[in-house]
Write an enzyme that holds these catalytic residues in place. Structure first.
Site, PDB file in Angstrom:
ATOM      1  N   ASP A  98      -1.390   2.000   2.600  1.00  0.00           N
ATOM      2  CA  ASP A  98      -2.573   2.003   1.720  1.00  0.00           C
ATOM      3  C   ASP A  98      -3.827   1.715   2.542  1.00  0.00           C
ATOM      4  O   ASP A  98      -4.890   2.302   2.319  1.00  0.00           O
ATOM      5  CB  ASP A  98      -2.443   0.908   0.638  1.00  0.00           C
ATOM      6  CG  ASP A  98      -1.409   1.264  -0.419  1.00  0.00           C
ATOM      7  OD1 ASP A  98      -1.179   2.460  -0.653  1.00  0.00           O
ATOM      8  OD2 ASP A  98      -0.816   0.328  -0.994  1.00  0.00           O
TER       9      ASP A  98
ATOM     10  N   LYS B 230       5.908  -4.703  -3.710  1.00  0.00           N
ATOM     11  CA  LYS B 230       5.168  -4.684  -2.448  1.00  0.00           C
ATOM     12  C   LYS B 230       5.251  -6.024  -1.710  1.00  0.00           C
ATOM     13  O   LYS B 230       5.309  -6.055  -0.490  1.00  0.00           O
ATOM     14  CB  LYS B 230       3.709  -4.292  -2.687  1.00  0.00           C
ATOM     15  CG  LYS B 230       3.561  -2.818  -3.054  1.00  0.00           C
ATOM     16  CD  LYS B 230       2.120  -2.381  -3.155  1.00  0.00           C
ATOM     17  CE  LYS B 230       2.033  -0.890  -3.420  1.00  0.00           C
ATOM     18  NZ  LYS B 230       0.668  -0.370  -3.408  1.00  0.00           N
TER      19      LYS B 230
HETATM   20  P1  NAP Z   1      -3.947  -5.912  -9.125  1.00  0.00           P
HETATM   21  O1  NAP Z   1      -3.282  -6.410  -7.893  1.00  0.00           O
HETATM   22  O2  NAP Z   1      -3.401  -6.277 -10.451  1.00  0.00           O
HETATM   23  O3  NAP Z   1      -5.499  -6.409  -9.052  1.00  0.00           O
HETATM   24  C1  NAP Z   1      -6.394  -6.120 -10.097  1.00  0.00           C
HETATM   25  C2  NAP Z   1      -7.758  -6.684  -9.771  1.00  0.00           C
HETATM   26  O4  NAP Z   1      -8.648  -6.285 -10.816  1.00  0.00           O
HETATM   27  C3  NAP Z   1      -7.787  -8.213  -9.724  1.00  0.00           C
HETATM   28  O5  NAP Z   1      -8.721  -8.597  -8.763  1.00  0.00           O
HETATM   29  C4  NAP Z   1      -8.239  -8.578 -11.134  1.00  0.00           C
HETATM   30  O6  NAP Z   1      -8.968  -9.774 -11.205  1.00  0.00           O
HETATM   31  C5  NAP Z   1      -9.192  -7.450 -11.439  1.00  0.00           C
HETATM   32  N1  NAP Z   1      -9.267  -7.215 -12.880  1.00  0.00           N
HETATM   33  C6  NAP Z   1      -8.241  -6.893 -13.706  1.00  0.00           C
HETATM   34  N2  NAP Z   1      -8.699  -6.750 -14.961  1.00  0.00           N
HETATM   35  C7  NAP Z   1     -10.028  -7.006 -14.930  1.00  0.00           C
HETATM   36  C8  NAP Z   1     -11.053  -7.036 -15.933  1.00  0.00           C
HETATM   37  N3  NAP Z   1     -10.789  -6.757 -17.208  1.00  0.00           N
HETATM   38  N4  NAP Z   1     -12.301  -7.349 -15.538  1.00  0.00           N
HETATM   39  C9  NAP Z   1     -12.576  -7.622 -14.237  1.00  0.00           C
HETATM   40  N5  NAP Z   1     -11.656  -7.641 -13.256  1.00  0.00           N
HETATM   41  C10 NAP Z   1     -10.394  -7.310 -13.609  1.00  0.00           C
HETATM   42  O7  NAP Z   1      -4.056  -4.318  -9.121  1.00  0.00           O
HETATM   43  P2  NAP Z   1      -4.115  -3.350  -7.858  1.00  0.00           P
HETATM   44  O8  NAP Z   1      -2.753  -2.925  -7.497  1.00  0.00           O
HETATM   45  O9  NAP Z   1      -4.990  -3.957  -6.828  1.00  0.00           O
HETATM   46  O10 NAP Z   1      -4.836  -2.057  -8.489  1.00  0.00           O
HETATM   47  C11 NAP Z   1      -6.204  -2.061  -8.819  1.00  0.00           C
HETATM   48  C12 NAP Z   1      -6.648  -0.653  -9.210  1.00  0.00           C
HETATM   49  O11 NAP Z   1      -6.491   0.231  -8.101  1.00  0.00           O
HETATM   50  C13 NAP Z   1      -5.803  -0.058 -10.348  1.00  0.00           C
HETATM   51  O12 NAP Z   1      -6.655   0.622 -11.214  1.00  0.00           O
HETATM   52  C14 NAP Z   1      -4.894   0.928  -9.654  1.00  0.00           C
HETATM   53  O13 NAP Z   1      -4.574   2.029 -10.473  1.00  0.00           O
HETATM   54  C15 NAP Z   1      -5.772   1.376  -8.480  1.00  0.00           C
HETATM   55  N6  NAP Z   1      -4.961   1.832  -7.346  1.00  0.00           N
HETATM   56  C16 NAP Z   1      -5.083   3.121  -6.944  1.00  0.00           C
HETATM   57  C17 NAP Z   1      -4.347   3.565  -5.869  1.00  0.00           C
HETATM   58  C18 NAP Z   1      -4.473   5.002  -5.413  1.00  0.00           C
HETATM   59  O14 NAP Z   1      -3.583   5.491  -4.711  1.00  0.00           O
HETATM   60  N7  NAP Z   1      -5.544   5.679  -5.742  1.00  0.00           N
HETATM   61  C19 NAP Z   1      -3.498   2.694  -5.177  1.00  0.00           C
HETATM   62  C20 NAP Z   1      -3.401   1.365  -5.620  1.00  0.00           C
HETATM   63  C21 NAP Z   1      -4.150   0.951  -6.711  1.00  0.00           C
HETATM   64  P3  NAP Z   1      -8.262 -11.222 -11.307  1.00  0.00           P
HETATM   65  O15 NAP Z   1      -7.969 -11.611  -9.883  1.00  0.00           O
HETATM   66  O16 NAP Z   1      -9.287 -12.065 -11.952  1.00  0.00           O
HETATM   67  O17 NAP Z   1      -7.031 -11.046 -12.130  1.00  0.00           O
END
Ligand code: NAP
Length: 283
Positions: free
Chosen positions: A109, A73
């Site tokens: 998104d 991305k």
């Molecule tokens: P990402 O860029 O890796 O960001 C993850 C976020 O979650 C970061 O802010 C991270 O904090 C935090 N995090 C990770 N592990 C954690 C923990 N154990 N405790 C507390 N905070 C934690 O991921 P993303 O792409 O944004 O995706 C996030 C979620 O959205 C995923 O579950 C994904 O499946 C979902 N999603 C769904 C869709 C959909 O179409 N429905 C689309 C995109 C994403 P730090 O900054 O401290 O690392």
């Protein structure tokens, strides 16, 4: 799936690593079948070092476009010939159209999440949202919400990332420290709580406690971006407390509808594709 392919079928795909779990081929091929669009959508694993080869191949093979998931991305940005303003602000694309050998990037998104909320009967304009997480999905959600005039309070494990996210819309997006009084106040006045962390996703960690849900006012919508599982434990706990809930499928569906609009240049009425998409996802 497309039962027969014409000799003029236009090619689309999703790239990523890993990507074979992606629902995008299912969603796009279902929509093309329902709408009678002559497109075929494939799933393509691309290693980060293979991006340039993929782009050259997609142009040479006359692909109409592709979607991008992790880790592309952001990695795609230097290769694009054009970028829509929202994607530019986010610094991330999930949809790339190829026209005359040139690459045009979009982010669906962000508007996809707002479309999902509105479809759910929740108009975010002027509302207050509490957002957990500051990664890629959280950024898209926060920017989309702020563009409607909603106030967003972001709490993240790594506070510096929440602060960076707040800079996208100063005055509308604010970073608050986890477990702080400011976060509890944000929860107590929230119209919407969004989980944009992987907590609760299959194979990932889980929230230590769901007591924070007690702070939310009745009438608050709890939205989890996760769709595997759906509902998550967070949504089960919220529903048990009488709160409205929305799982991650509506975002997945609406970002795909908007991406197909970009690829085809056609406006798609969600009513024409939603029943088939929901049925396909349940299979
Ligand atoms: P990402 O860029 O890796 O960001 C993850 C976020 O979650 C970061 O802010 C991270 O904090 C935090 N995090 C990770 N592990 C954690 C923990 N154990 N405790 C507390 N905070 C934690 O991921 P993303 O792409 O944004 O995706 C996030 C979620 O959205 C995923 O579950 C994904 O499946 C979902 N999603 C769904 C869709 C959909 O179409 N429905 C689309 C995109 C994403 P730090 O900054 O401290 O690392």
């Amino acid at each position: 799936m497309n039962a027969t392919l014409s000799n003029t079928v236009q090619k689309l795909c999703v790239i990523g690593d890993p990507v074979t779990h992606s629902k995008s081929p299912l969603l796009h091929n279902t929509m093309c079948r329902v709408l009678g669009l002559d497109y075929l959508y494939l799933c393509q694993t691309v290693k980060p070092g293979g991006l340039e080869d993929f782009l050259a191949g997609a142009k040479a093979l006359d692909y109409a476009g592709f979607n991008a998931t992790m880790p592309f991305k952001e990695l795609l940005l230097p290769y694009l010939d054009g970028l829509d303003p929202l994607a530019k602000k986010l610094g991330a694309v999930n949809t790339v159209c190829i026209m005359d050998g040139k690459l045009y990037g979009h982010n669906t998104d962000c508007p996809g999440y707002i479309a999902a909320l509105r479809r759910r009967g929740f108009d975010p304009a002027g509302k207050r949202a509490a957002l957990l997480g500051a990664g890629g999905a959280a950024k898209a959600v926060a920017l989309g919400l702020s563009e409607t005039g909603a106030e967003v309070f972001v709490s993240n494990r790594t506070p510096a990332k929440a602060q960076a996210l707040a800079a996208l819309a100063p005055g509308l997006i604010r970073a608050v420290a986890p477990d702080s009084g400011a976060w509890r106040e944000a929860l107590a006045s929230a119209d919407l709580l969004v989980n944009a962390t992987p907590l609760g996703m299959a194979g990932q960690g889980q929230f230590d406690s769901f007591d924070f849900l007690e702070l939310l006012p009745q009438g608050c919508l709890v939205s989890d971006l996760i769709y595997h599982p759906a509902p998550t434990r967070l949504l089960q706990e919220a529903a048990a407390r009488g709160l409205a809930v929305m799982d991650g499928f509506p975002l997945l569906i609406h970002q795909a509808i908007l991406a197909l609009e970009r690829f085809t240049g056609q406006t798609i009425d969600p009513d024409t594709v939603l029943p088939a998409l929901e049925a396909a996802l349940k299979e």
